[in-house]
Design an enzyme around this catalytic site. Structure first.
Site, PDB file in Angstrom:
ATOM      1  N   ASP A  49      -6.304  -1.968   2.732  1.00 26.48           N
ATOM      2  CA  ASP A  49      -5.620  -2.549   1.570  1.00 26.48           C
ATOM      3  C   ASP A  49      -4.497  -3.494   1.992  1.00 26.48           C
ATOM      4  OD1 ASP A  49      -4.358  -0.183   2.592  1.00 26.48           O
ATOM      5  OD2 ASP A  49      -2.959  -0.277   0.914  1.00 26.48           O
ATOM      6  N   GLU A  50      -4.152  -4.377   1.096  1.00 30.88           N
ATOM      7  CA  GLU A  50      -2.947  -5.213   1.188  1.00 30.88           C
ATOM      8  C   GLU A  50      -2.724  -5.830   2.575  1.00 30.88           C
ATOM      9  OE1 GLU A  50      -0.048  -3.130  -2.081  1.00 30.88           O
ATOM     10  OE2 GLU A  50      -0.206  -2.122  -0.169  1.00 30.88           O
TER      11      GLU A  50
HETATM   12  C1  TNX Z   1      -0.095   0.039  -3.499  1.00 34.61           C
HETATM   13  S1  TNX Z   1      -2.673   1.390  -3.674  1.00 34.61           S
HETATM   14  C2  TNX Z   1      -0.458   0.504  -2.256  1.00 34.61           C
HETATM   15  C3  TNX Z   1       0.444   1.409  -1.523  1.00 34.61           C
HETATM   16  C4  TNX Z   1       1.695   1.697  -2.303  1.00 34.61           C
HETATM   17  C5  TNX Z   1       1.363   1.881  -3.768  1.00 34.61           C
HETATM   18  C6  TNX Z   1       2.520   2.279  -4.618  1.00 34.61           C
HETATM   19  C7  TNX Z   1      -2.803   0.785  -2.300  1.00 34.61           C
HETATM   20  C8  TNX Z   1      -4.130   0.774  -1.745  1.00 34.61           C
HETATM   21  N1  TNX Z   1      -1.699   0.296  -1.692  1.00 34.61           N
HETATM   22  O1  TNX Z   1       0.742   0.883  -0.257  1.00 34.61           O
HETATM   23  O2  TNX Z   1       2.266   2.872  -1.789  1.00 34.61           O
HETATM   24  O3  TNX Z   1       0.836   0.667  -4.257  1.00 34.61           O
HETATM   25  O4  TNX Z   1       2.117   2.593  -5.923  1.00 34.61           O
END
Ligand code: TNX
Length: 435
Positions: free
Chosen positions: A250-251
């Site tokens: 993710d991200e």
């Molecule tokens: C998004 S959900 C993220 C996390 C954060 C979260 C906080 C996701 C795959 N990545 O790194 O902790 O939002 O709500």
């Protein structure tokens, strides 16, 4: 006094558990319960079904049965017949032990509560920018250095492999599969801080204790990175009796798009080479996925691209299933980036209609993630998870057709005394008619 006896001919007055001639249509976790004035008979095809049925018996008995101190009874249970099996095979929750670390004892206590509500997957988010929480023998600094702190700068921690295996076994005895996640190629600052040779410039940065996301990345073009990935995946595979390894994904905004696609393809092959199926957050659909790979939806329509490649989906929409999101503006803990999630919102959604192009047959199941940027204690975990996790458990287990908030809120209200007897620090939402 409790007595456990083995017999093929139970006498009246007993609770009789049997898998003999169990109905295969009940599947792995289904069960049938016949309660007559004489005795209670619980039948299932598999031991997991008996275990799930026992949770139903616990919930049919008066709430005081859950107390940790001896209670007077009487232990009455209503007569009737129940035939019950789950809608989805994956009914999970995720705990982020990276942003804040939680002890083995706290994790076990949480697992006990998951079992009570028939949750069967426990996803552990074991690494992130702020901490690496599992000992890796070939790369020891990951845990000893990368695990030494947490959000806010406090003392972090990590699980030795023996401690981690102890958690896995504890969950297994409750028919709960642990799904470990090592988040890559982003969310890797703790690893980069632990080994200079993983960094593009050959310099290890200082540890990070803030809450930003999207700033770290493994150097996907470096062979040392691939030795690291293979070693870590290899050790995690050896620690994991279940078929799944979660690689995050993710991200990864500090990874170029081309590098990301390359990374996903190569790590998927490594996970497979170690005998496991890859699970990743839905961003992995930008890569080329195998049909055995599972993508976890949280906030985009990339899940559809995963389905188009033949992969199946775990539904964790951030706007309904996230347990770290505040109930409302007054909630002292949690975040609010996808809005608020009150108890009704957490119950009133259907996994088969969330993402256009992702329908019932594509959905492996549901999962409620609990990110821990703002959570430091077991009390905090319980306050955010309960009672919303019960709604998620209901979505995962019961047929969509019978769904009704009006009925559900009454049932949930009856769980108030049970949660109290279990010692759970739950949120007494004003939407629920608590008993
Ligand atoms: C998004 S959900 C993220 C996390 C954060 C979260 C906080 C996701 C795959 N990545 O790194 O902790 O939002 O709500």
């Amino acid at each position: 006094m409790s007595v456990l006896a083995t017999s093929g001919a139970p006498a009246s007055g007993n609770i009789y558990l049997t898998t003999v001639d169990g109905d295969p249509a009940l599947g792995e976790e289904g069960y049938e319960l016949a309660i007559t004035p004489d005795m209670v008979t619980l039948g299932a095809c598999q031991p997991a079904g008996l275990f799930r049925g026992i949770q139903t018996i616990r919930q049919l008995l008066p709430p005081q049965i859950a107390s940790s101190t001896v209670q007077p009874g009487p232990w009455k249970i209503a007569a009737g017949m129940i035939r019950d099996y789950p809608r989805f095979v994956w009914r999970g929750t995720m705990l982020d032990v990276a942003r804040h670390f939680f002890s083995v004892e706290d994790v076990k206590r949480y697992i006990d509560l998951l079992a009570y509500y028939k949750i069967n997957r426990f996803h552990m988010h074991l690494s992130d920018d702020q901490g690496w929480r599992i000992a890796i023998h070939t790369w020891p600094n990951l845990a000893t250095h990368g695990g030494s702190t947490q959000v806010g700068g406090g003392r972090g921690g990590y699980y030795t492999q023996a401690e981690y295996s102890n958690i896995v076994t504890y969950a297994q005895r409750r028919y709960i599969m642990v799904v470990p996640e090592i988040d890559m190629p982003g969310h890797t600052h703790a690893a980069l801080a632990s080994y200079a040779e993983l960094n593009c410039n050959g310099v290890a940065p200082a540890l990070y204790t803030g809450t930003d996301v999207g700033f770290s990345s493994l150097d996907t073009g470096r062979e040392k990175t691939w030795a690291f990935v293979d070693d870590v995946i290899g050790e995690m595979a050896a620690l994991t009796p279940g078929p799944y390894l979660h690689i995050g994904g993710d991200e990864a905004s500090a990874t170029s798009a081309a590098d990301y696609v390359h990374f996903i393809g190569r790590i998927q092959a490594i996970v497979n080479a170690h005998g496991k199926q890859m699970v990743g957050w839905e961003e992995i659909a930008q890569g080329k996925l195998l049909a055995t790979t599972v993508a976890q939806h949280w906030h985009s329509d990339l899940a559809r691209q995963a389905v188009q490649q033949g992969a199946r989906i775990i539904m964790s929409p951030a706007s309904t299933a996230y347990l770290d999101i505040k109930y409302n503006a007054a909630t002292p803990l949690g975040l609010s980036w996808p809005g608020y999630i009150d108890v009704q919102t957490a119950y009133n959604w259907d996994p088969a209609t969330q993402v256009v192009g992702v329908s019932e047959g594509d959905v492996l199941g549901v999962e409620a993630p609990l990110w821990s940027e703002t959570l430091q204690t077991l009390d905090d975990i319980e306050f955010m998870a309960f009672p919303r996790l019960i709604g998620l458990a209901e979505i995962g287990w019961s047929p969509a057709a019978g769904k009704s908030w009006d009925e559900y809120q009454v049932c949930l209200g009856a769980h108030g005394p049970r949660l109290t007897a279990l010692g759970v620090n739950f949120y007494r939402s004003a939407l629920v008619p608590w008993q």
